[in-house]
Design a protein around this motif. Structure first.
Motif, short mmCIF file in Angstrom:
data_model
loop_
_atom_site.label_atom_id
_atom_site.label_comp_id
_atom_site.label_asym_id
_atom_site.label_seq_id
_atom_site.Cartn_x
_atom_site.Cartn_y
_atom_site.Cartn_z
N GLN A 1 0.83 -1.20 0.00
CA GLN A 1 0.00 0.00 0.00
C GLN A 1 0.86 1.25 0.00
OE1 GLN A 1 -3.43 -0.12 2.57
NE2 GLN A 1 -3.37 2.09 2.93
N ILE B 1 -3.69 -6.79 3.57
CA ILE B 1 -3.19 -6.40 2.25
C ILE B 1 -2.76 -7.61 1.45
CG2 ILE B 1 -1.30 -5.19 1.08
CD1 ILE B 1 -1.42 -3.13 3.41
N ASP C 1 4.70 -0.76 5.03
CA ASP C 1 3.35 -1.21 5.42
C ASP C 1 3.37 -1.79 6.83
OD1 ASP C 1 2.54 -0.44 2.93
OD2 ASP C 1 1.95 -2.43 2.24
#
Length: 349
Positions: free
Chosen positions: A312, A331, A319
């Protein structure tokens, strides 16, 4: 005036006990000998250094009864400090002897230079042999500071307390370092990667790395090879950075992984014969995108399924550090094949 290796060794032998106390601090004096585990300053008694001239031989000579190795005090400096190039060994010896700057350039024969070529696979093997496992060291502090808790199957990582760093300008420096072994598909060591660390511990300013211009450097033969975590089966993950792949293993602890150390080297990794699915952990930058495109072409040609994992933020360590393990798990969970969730992912309690 130039100083030869023999001249430096003779000068060191005149201060043999002082050399031992400085570089072999885990040993102790016993009569006319200094006893220690080995030339890398391991505690023990199998290596003995003669402290004064005797009919049996001159001061400064040593023998390791356990291995049969022997040498002089320049070898002690090389092994205990983890040095590779003779120019660095001589600089350390001159600093210890407090020689004037005009005398600190030794005369080095072609044969001496050939013993450990700078940046070679042989030099990498020597560096790794001079380092030790990471539990309880600054490497563990560094990794935990970056929120990495997956320290299983990290035998490819080592710690060196005084790894030499040569800046573009100025004298050679020593910093503690994380040493990563680079291996081929058969496990043969082909290179090493150094991450110099801040001896003061982890800080956000440099993310635990030493405050130097280039805190990460590689040596040896890297193309096609990698730093490996776990034994590859039919599925594995590959990415650029060591921290990136260890971050992923925090939530995918059972998935074998490798760190290729750069985008260019990631695109050139060699595939194990057993590999059927490759997860490519990319970094969010142009170099990462280029490496993914090349790697997908190669996996398609080899009949291997490729699936791209996208962070991300900038990379998976960002992250993990900034969003947390639960967010990273979410994720990755939607990006891996359903059958691999139960097989490789550590689910939250």
């Amino acid at each position: 005036m130039s100083r030869s290796p023999n001249d430096l060794a003779r000068r060191l032998s005149r201060q043999a006990e002082a050399v031992c106390r400085n570089y072999l601090s885990n040993g102790r004096r016993h009569g006319n000998y200094w006893l220690v585990g080995d030339a890398r300053n391991t505690p023990g008694r199998s290596m003995y250094v003669r402290l004064n001239d005797t009919p049996k031989g001159p001061a400064g000579k040593w023998t390791d009864a356990a291995t049969g190795e022997h040498g002089d005090l320049l070898d002690v400096i090389r092994e205990s400090c983890g040095l590779i190039d003779f120019i660095d060994i001589s600089a350390e010896a001159c600093n210890f002897l407090s020689l004037p700057r005009s005398e600190q350039q030794p005369t080095v024969s072609k044969q001496t230079r050939a013993l450990a070529p700078s940046g070679s696979a042989g030099a990498a093997r020597r560096l790794v042999s001079m380092s030790r496992s990471i539990p309880g060291t600054l490497v563990e502090t560094y990794l935990r500071g970056r929120a990495i808790t997956a320290l299983h199957e990290t035998g490819s990582l080592r710690f060196h307390p005084r790894c030499y760093y040569r800046p573009e300008r100025g004298p050679t420096e020593t910093w503690p370092a994380m040493i990563a072994t680079v291996t081929d598909l058969k496990g043969k060591l082909t290179g090493a990667h150094r991450t110099w660390l801040d001896p003061g511990g982890f800080s956000e300013a440099h993310l635990g790395r030493a405050p130097i211009e280039t805190p990460r450097r590689a040596m040896g033969q890297l193309l096609g090879h990698a730093v490996r975590f776990g034994c590859c089966c039919d599925v594995m993950a590959a990415g650029e950075g060591i921290e990136t792949m260890l971050s992923q293993r925090t939530v995918l602890p059972a998935m074998p992984a490798l760190a290729a150390l750069s985008a260019a080297h990631l695109s050139a990794i060699l595939f194990p014969e057993t590999l059927r699915r490759l997860y490519i952990a990319r970094d969010n930058d142009p170099a990462g995108a280029g490496a993914v495109a090349t790697l997908i072409e190669r996996t398609n040609a080899a009949g291997i399924e490729a699936m791209v994992l996208v962070p991300q933020l900038g990379d998976f360590n960002e992250d993990l550090r900034l969003l947390g393990a639960d967010a990273l798990r979410a994720i990755l969970r939607v990006q891996i094949a359903p059958q691999d969730v139960s097989r490789f992912m550590a689910l939250a309690a």
